[in-house]
Write a protein that holds these residues in place. Structure first.
Motif, short mmCIF file in Angstrom:
data_model
loop_
_atom_site.label_atom_id
_atom_site.label_comp_id
_atom_site.label_asym_id
_atom_site.label_seq_id
_atom_site.Cartn_x
_atom_site.Cartn_y
_atom_site.Cartn_z
N UNK A 104 52.17 33.45 47.91
CA UNK A 104 51.22 33.56 46.13
C UNK A 104 50.88 34.47 45.85
N UNK A 105 50.74 35.32 44.54
CA UNK A 105 49.76 36.04 44.39
C UNK A 105 48.75 36.23 43.51
N UNK A 106 48.77 34.57 44.07
CA UNK A 106 46.54 34.26 43.56
C UNK A 106 46.10 34.68 44.71
N UNK A 107 46.83 34.63 46.37
CA UNK A 107 45.89 34.85 47.61
C UNK A 107 45.76 36.78 47.62
N UNK A 108 47.01 36.81 47.08
CA UNK A 108 46.56 38.24 46.98
C UNK A 108 45.88 38.80 46.27
N UNK A 109 45.68 38.40 45.15
CA UNK A 109 44.69 38.81 44.32
C UNK A 109 43.43 38.24 45.41
N UNK A 110 43.18 37.10 45.97
CA UNK A 110 41.49 36.65 45.72
C UNK A 110 41.42 37.02 47.21
N UNK A 111 42.51 37.99 48.33
CA UNK A 111 42.45 38.33 49.78
C UNK A 111 41.11 39.77 48.75
N UNK A 112 42.32 40.59 47.53
CA UNK A 112 41.89 42.00 47.52
C UNK A 112 40.73 41.75 46.67
N UNK A 113 40.38 40.91 45.73
CA UNK A 113 39.13 41.08 45.35
C UNK A 113 38.14 40.23 46.36
N UNK A 114 37.58 39.92 47.20
CA UNK A 114 36.92 39.60 47.87
C UNK A 114 36.14 40.74 48.47
N UNK A 115 37.14 41.43 49.26
CA UNK A 115 36.66 41.87 50.39
C UNK A 115 36.85 44.19 50.07
N UNK A 116 37.86 43.70 48.70
CA UNK A 116 37.81 45.19 48.37
C UNK A 116 36.60 45.28 46.56
N UNK A 117 37.04 44.53 46.00
CA UNK A 117 35.83 44.32 44.60
C UNK A 117 34.38 44.15 45.39
N UNK A 118 35.30 42.46 45.59
CA UNK A 118 33.47 42.14 46.63
C UNK A 118 32.51 43.03 46.98
N UNK A 119 32.96 43.51 48.59
CA UNK A 119 32.66 45.14 49.28
C UNK A 119 31.80 45.76 47.48
N UNK A 120 32.59 46.68 47.00
CA UNK A 120 32.11 47.37 45.99
C UNK A 120 30.89 46.64 45.24
N UNK A 121 30.66 45.63 44.68
CA UNK A 121 30.00 45.37 43.47
C UNK A 121 28.59 44.16 44.26
#
Length: 242
Positions: A104-121
């Protein structure tokens, strides 16, 4: 090798390799600030560490997909200490599925958010505390999936995307932070064995040339890198895949 004068932040430390890192750094004397998306998971690891006689350990909730949660985590750590010596970006959601259409799209968003955005922030919010240290290190557990041309994992495409984002972030960060004395260290392991560090298996897991990479070896790489003199900037660890 002791880390009694180190203050170490570890994300996603409520289980698996994050727990392993927390236990090992605590055993070596570091003051450990550990987080998990679920506070109860972080508290369980904190209590395990305290049960081993180490009192300088703190548990926090941090959802790496939520910027406000990351800010709270950094602020809460800042109320306990005036500096952070090592930040370990261990948190990143794994998503299985070699078919792009399979999740699902929600899993894609969660995966990108935790790994990419989460690391940067996480780095952004902890950077002031790192800059107050005389020995600041940022360690990121990337993945072999974050290396160019890698295709041997059955992880979903979005996991590959998140890991490549982490790799690109670490690359530019290492250049921009070196003049300020901050070392940026990345690890790119393939799938690896992660036995419980409190079990007999920790000592008996095979570690020969024909065996899979182990969590023991990954921890030793991290400990080695952050214990080097400050003129030694180890940029990355890459590993052969069995």
């Amino acid at each position: 090798m002791r880390f009694d004068d180190h203050r170490v932040v570890i994300t996603a430390a409520g289980r698996d390799f994050g727990r392993t890192l927390a236990l090992r750094f605590a055993d070596l004397g570091a003051e450990v600030f550990l987080s998990a998306r679920n506070l109860a998971a972080a508290e369980r690891v904190r209590d395990e560490i305290r049960g081993r006689g180490h009192r300088r350990v703190h548990a926090f909730s941090c959802d790496l997909t939520d910027p406000a949660s990351i800010r709270r985590f950094a602020a809460d750590v800042g109320r306990h200490t005036d500096r952070v010596d090592v930040l370990i970006n261990n948190g990143s959601r794994y998503l299985h599925g070699p078919d792009l259409l399979s999740v699902p799209d929600a899993d894609v968003v969660d995966t990108l958010a935790s790994g990419a955005t989460g690391t940067v922030l996480t780095v952004k919010n902890f950077l002031p505390l790192l800059l107050d240290s005389a020995k600041p290190d940022i360690v990121t557990m990337v993945s072999a999936a974050g290396t160019a041309g890698h295709h041997r994992s059955d992880a979903h495409d979005s996991f590959y995307a998140a890991k490549n984002a982490q790799a690109g972030f670490a690359e530019i960060l290492s250049k921009r932070l070196r003049p300020r004395g901050v070392r940026v260290i990345s690890l790119y392991p393939p799938d690896f064995d992660n036995p419980d560090p409190l079990s007999e298996e920790w000592e008996t897991t095979p570690r020969g040339a024909e065996d899979a990479l182990t969590a023991q070896s990954l921890v030793e790489c991290v400990l080695f890198a952050v214990s080097q003199p400050r003129d030694c900037f180890i940029k990355a660890f890459h590993f052969e895949q069995v």
